[in-house]
Design a protein around this motif. Structure first.
Motif, PDB file in Angstrom:
ATOM      1  N   GLN A  79       0.842  -1.190   0.000  1.00  0.00           N
ATOM      2  CA  GLN A  79       0.000   0.000   0.000  1.00  0.00           C
ATOM      3  C   GLN A  79       0.878   1.240   0.000  1.00  0.00           C
ATOM      4  O   GLN A  79       1.789   1.359   0.825  1.00  0.00           O
ATOM      5  N   THR A  80       0.589   2.161  -0.923  1.00  0.00           N
ATOM      6  CA  THR A  80       1.311   3.424  -0.971  1.00  0.00           C
ATOM      7  C   THR A  80       0.701   4.358   0.067  1.00  0.00           C
ATOM      8  O   THR A  80      -0.510   4.504   0.145  1.00  0.00           O
ATOM      9  N   GLN A  81       1.560   4.968   0.866  1.00  0.00           N
ATOM     10  CA  GLN A  81       1.125   5.886   1.913  1.00  0.00           C
ATOM     11  C   GLN A  81       1.070   7.315   1.376  1.00  0.00           C
ATOM     12  O   GLN A  81       1.616   7.607   0.318  1.00  0.00           O
ATOM     13  N   ALA A  82       0.445   8.206   2.128  1.00  0.00           N
ATOM     14  CA  ALA A  82       0.294   9.602   1.716  1.00  0.00           C
ATOM     15  C   ALA A  82       1.643  10.282   1.500  1.00  0.00           C
ATOM     16  O   ALA A  82       1.776  11.152   0.640  1.00  0.00           O
ATOM     17  N   ASP A  83       2.672   9.869   2.247  1.00  0.00           N
ATOM     18  CA  ASP A  83       3.992  10.487   2.107  1.00  0.00           C
ATOM     19  C   ASP A  83       4.825   9.888   0.972  1.00  0.00           C
ATOM     20  O   ASP A  83       5.984  10.236   0.782  1.00  0.00           O
ATOM     21  N   GLY A  84       4.226   8.947   0.205  1.00  0.00           N
ATOM     22  CA  GLY A  84       4.920   8.337  -0.919  1.00  0.00           C
ATOM     23  C   GLY A  84       5.644   7.052  -0.562  1.00  0.00           C
ATOM     24  O   GLY A  84       6.138   6.351  -1.435  1.00  0.00           O
ATOM     25  N   SER A  85       5.730   6.746   0.739  1.00  0.00           N
ATOM     26  CA  SER A  85       6.388   5.502   1.126  1.00  0.00           C
ATOM     27  C   SER A  85       5.477   4.323   0.803  1.00  0.00           C
ATOM     28  O   SER A  85       4.292   4.488   0.527  1.00  0.00           O
ATOM     29  N   LEU A  86       6.036   3.144   0.848  1.00  0.00           N
ATOM     30  CA  LEU A  86       5.319   1.921   0.528  1.00  0.00           C
ATOM     31  C   LEU A  86       5.355   1.020   1.754  1.00  0.00           C
ATOM     32  O   LEU A  86       6.431   0.805   2.321  1.00  0.00           O
ATOM     33  N   VAL A  87       4.203   0.516   2.173  1.00  0.00           N
ATOM     34  CA  VAL A  87       4.153  -0.447   3.267  1.00  0.00           C
ATOM     35  C   VAL A  87       3.767  -1.782   2.658  1.00  0.00           C
ATOM     36  O   VAL A  87       2.733  -1.900   2.004  1.00  0.00           O
ATOM     37  N   VAL A  88       4.634  -2.789   2.841  1.00  0.00           N
ATOM     38  CA  VAL A  88       4.390  -4.106   2.265  1.00  0.00           C
ATOM     39  C   VAL A  88       4.206  -5.132   3.374  1.00  0.00           C
ATOM     40  O   VAL A  88       4.856  -5.069   4.413  1.00  0.00           O
ATOM     41  N   THR A  89       3.295  -6.064   3.135  1.00  0.00           N
ATOM     42  CA  THR A  89       3.100  -7.198   4.018  1.00  0.00           C
ATOM     43  C   THR A  89       3.792  -8.372   3.343  1.00  0.00           C
ATOM     44  O   THR A  89       3.637  -8.574   2.135  1.00  0.00           O
ATOM     45  N   ALA A  90       4.568  -9.125   4.113  1.00  0.00           N
ATOM     46  CA  ALA A  90       5.357 -10.204   3.526  1.00  0.00           C
ATOM     47  C   ALA A  90       5.364 -11.435   4.417  1.00  0.00           C
ATOM     48  O   ALA A  90       5.196 -11.341   5.626  1.00  0.00           O
ATOM     49  N   LYS A  91       5.561 -12.564   3.781  1.00  0.00           N
ATOM     50  CA  LYS A  91       5.766 -13.810   4.505  1.00  0.00           C
ATOM     51  C   LYS A  91       7.243 -14.137   4.336  1.00  0.00           C
ATOM     52  O   LYS A  91       7.735 -14.237   3.212  1.00  0.00           O
ATOM     53  N   CYS A  92       7.945 -14.270   5.455  1.00  0.00           N
ATOM     54  CA  CYS A  92       9.389 -14.453   5.410  1.00  0.00           C
ATOM     55  C   CYS A  92       9.793 -15.860   5.828  1.00  0.00           C
ATOM     56  O   CYS A  92       9.168 -16.454   6.701  1.00  0.00           O
ATOM     57  N   GLU A  93      10.827 -16.341   5.185  1.00  0.00           N
ATOM     58  CA  GLU A  93      11.437 -17.616   5.556  1.00  0.00           C
ATOM     59  C   GLU A  93      12.886 -17.328   5.899  1.00  0.00           C
ATOM     60  O   GLU A  93      13.635 -16.831   5.077  1.00  0.00           O
ATOM     61  N   ALA A  94      13.239 -17.622   7.149  1.00  0.00           N
ATOM     62  CA  ALA A  94      14.621 -17.441   7.583  1.00  0.00           C
ATOM     63  C   ALA A  94      15.332 -18.779   7.533  1.00  0.00           C
ATOM     64  O   ALA A  94      14.689 -19.825   7.647  1.00  0.00           O
ATOM     65  N   ASP A  95      16.641 -18.735   7.369  1.00  0.00           N
ATOM     66  CA  ASP A  95      17.425 -19.982   7.341  1.00  0.00           C
ATOM     67  C   ASP A  95      17.144 -20.809   8.584  1.00  0.00           C
ATOM     68  O   ASP A  95      17.286 -20.329   9.702  1.00  0.00           O
ATOM     69  N   GLY A  96      16.717 -22.044   8.379  1.00  0.00           N
ATOM     70  CA  GLY A  96      16.502 -22.969   9.490  1.00  0.00           C
ATOM     71  C   GLY A  96      15.217 -22.780  10.259  1.00  0.00           C
ATOM     72  O   GLY A  96      14.985 -23.448  11.266  1.00  0.00           O
TER      73      GLY A  96
END
Length: 113
Positions: free
Chosen positions: A58-75
């Motif tokens: 989602q693009t915010q009013a200040d131009g920044s981007l907020v992303v939701t992510a699913k992360c996989e860390a080593d192990g």
């Protein structure tokens, strides 16, 4: 329709990858081992220790981007969703800064050449 185009132009364009030195070298697959690596694309954020796939942005009013992510860390398995904020660097408008929900900055990235 024109307003949407202007909003996109002011926002962050991830159609080309951004990364630090090692992120850009490794953007097409692991070519060089690096204990510090940052690669940002329109679909994912990859570090030396984890890979996060974006599910929403989602693009915010200040131009920044907020992303939701699913992360996989080593192990590790079954990571909860994470949120990252991507915004232009205050020091250099051509660079992007990536931070997590807690405000921890992952680093600055430049567009890969």
């Amino acid at each position: 329709m024109l307003a949407a185009g202007q909003a996109l132009a002011a926002g962050i364009d991830l159609s080309k990858p951004y990364g630090d030195k090692y992120g850009c070298i490794n953007r097409n697959g692991q070519k060089v081992y690096a204990d510090k690596m940052l690669l940002l694309t329109d679909k994912e954020l990859i570090t030396a220790a984890s890979a996060c796939t974006f599910s929403d942005s989602q693009t915010q009013a200040d131009g920044s981007l907020v992303v939701t992510a699913k992360c996989e860390a080593d192990g590790e398995e079954g990571q909860p969703p994470a949120k990252f904020t991507i915004k232009r660097s205050a020091k250099n408008a051509k660079k992007l800064v990536i931070a997590d929900e807690d405000g921890t900055v992952y680093g600055e990235v430049s567009r890969c050449r």
